[in-house]
Design an enzyme around this catalytic site. Structure first.
Site, PDB file in Angstrom:
ATOM      1  N   CYS A   1       9.976  -0.270 -24.760  1.00  0.00           N
ATOM      2  CA  CYS A   1      11.167  -1.144 -24.742  1.00  0.00           C
ATOM      3  C   CYS A   1      10.901  -2.517 -24.141  1.00  0.00           C
ATOM      4  O   CYS A   1      11.490  -3.509 -24.574  1.00  0.00           O
ATOM      5  CB  CYS A   1      12.307  -0.438 -24.033  1.00  0.00           C
TER       6      CYS A   1
ATOM      7  N   LYS B   1      21.873  -0.962 -25.698  1.00  0.00           N
ATOM      8  CA  LYS B   1      21.101  -1.238 -26.906  1.00  0.00           C
ATOM      9  C   LYS B   1      20.714   0.068 -27.594  1.00  0.00           C
ATOM     10  O   LYS B   1      20.183   0.975 -26.970  1.00  0.00           O
ATOM     11  CB  LYS B   1      19.857  -2.070 -26.572  1.00  0.00           C
TER      12      LYS B   1
ATOM     13  N   ASP C   1      16.006  -0.806 -19.045  1.00  0.00           N
ATOM     14  CA  ASP C   1      16.124   0.659 -19.122  1.00  0.00           C
ATOM     15  C   ASP C   1      15.711   1.442 -17.871  1.00  0.00           C
ATOM     16  O   ASP C   1      15.039   2.484 -17.985  1.00  0.00           O
ATOM     17  CB  ASP C   1      15.317   1.180 -20.324  1.00  0.00           C
TER      18      ASP C   1
END
Lengths: 220, 220
Positions: free
Chosen positions: A162, A129, A24
């Site tokens: 994450c 995701k 990310d």
């Protein structure tokens, strides 16, 4: 096997069976003027790791080892965004709303792109995701199996959200996971520190941690 | 909806759509003379929450709301135990070895049973999970959907390992999760404290937390 000095004990990295996962590194989480910034987070903490993450990616590319990038993102119709996620927090900026860099957490919007310094190149896997974890509602497990990957090196943001969630999922699935400590960051320094400690505790209950320099030293 | 005072803001509990999940209250993790104890952990910390967990279970039973129990466990042939998990840590006691209360983390062994004070009763779901998370390699997601469950209340051990991992999985899947703070514990007090903070941070990024008394007060 390449032995890497790490906590809580050396990590054995098998070339050819190891992939890098960069979690990310999105404009909206890292760049000033993005969604993270708009929420009042100190994005300069995250910006500071960019050179280290870029160096780690460069190392894997030089070796010809797989590099995988993830993005937390949703379909434009938000069909993959649970109502619980969209409504959570009660803030004024929600997923799908118009934010400072396009619709928030929506695929294809400017803020959802990976920052230039860490951008994927031709042939690298990009995982979109909808969750914090990289395995929920994605095909990454099957793709890792196809590639014969058994070991994952993790970097990216944020450490306790994450990155940690994805490492825990990977660990349950039998992957041997190494976190590059200086290539991951959180908006909250105490959360980064304790997430790393939780990961290496009890004999590497989730995995190992080491700085990039130790990996570079061992891999050459 | 029943409104419960919680951090970071009140939790709305829908009766009929809420289940309790009690994570891994296994003899081997909690009782003196078990596997956890043999590894040198202070199990008295975990024993201390037994009355609170039992009180929480009693509340759900009184209301007629579903109670789900999980056990971290493996098939006797260890077919569901990744080699990475069995070898991790390099200790002398490994999964499947003969431990103080039978083969370690193997289904059907005495140490793998849930402690008497929290034992499942007829009709309650028991999930045998090979991972730290309750969703990996189990059918619990389908069973929750069949029951129409959208909200999960969490308790059990240990906070930062199996409880946190299961909550993160549940959150990604769109469940609204509430952790009962005094019905969960860790061998490491600082990990419990920071796992709870990570869960409620950023507007309940993983879920909510509250003590049992607040739930009892609201539910009646």
């Amino acid at each position: 096997m390449i032995e890497i000095e790490a906590r809580p004990y050396p990590y054995a990295l098998p070339p050819g069976r190891t992939a890098l996962v960069v979690i990310d590194m999105q404009r909206d989480f890292i760049e000033p003027g993005g969604f993270g910034d708009a929420l009042g987070n100190d994005v300069t903490r995250l910006e500071a790791i960019i050179p280290t993450v870029a160096g780690l990616i460069a190392l894997f590319r030089r070796k010809g080892w797989p590099v995988i990038h993830t993005r937390e993102s949703h379909d434009p119709d938000l069909g993959d965004c649970p109502p619980a996620k969209r409504l959570r927090g009660g803030g004024t900026l929600r997923i799908g709303d118009a934010g400072p860099m396009g619709r928030i957490l929506v695929r294809g919007e400017p803020g959802n792109a990976i920052i230039d310094a860490c951008a994927p190149v031709e042939g690298e896997i990009v995982v979109d995701k909808p969750g914090k974890g990289m395995f929920w509602h994605t095909d990454i497990h099957a793709r890792l199996d196809e590639l014969g990957i058994t070991h994952l090196v993790f970097a990216g943001v944020t450490t306790e959200v994450c990155v940690q969630t994805s490492m825990r999922e990977a660990n349950d699935r039998g992957f041997e996971c190494l976190l590059i400590e200086d290539a991951t960051e959180s908006y909250f320094p105490q959360f980064k520190a304790s997430a790393v400690e939780m990961i290496v505790a009890q004999g590497a209950i989730v995995g190992w941690a080491t700085p990039l320099a130790k990996l570079e030293e061992a891999v050459g």
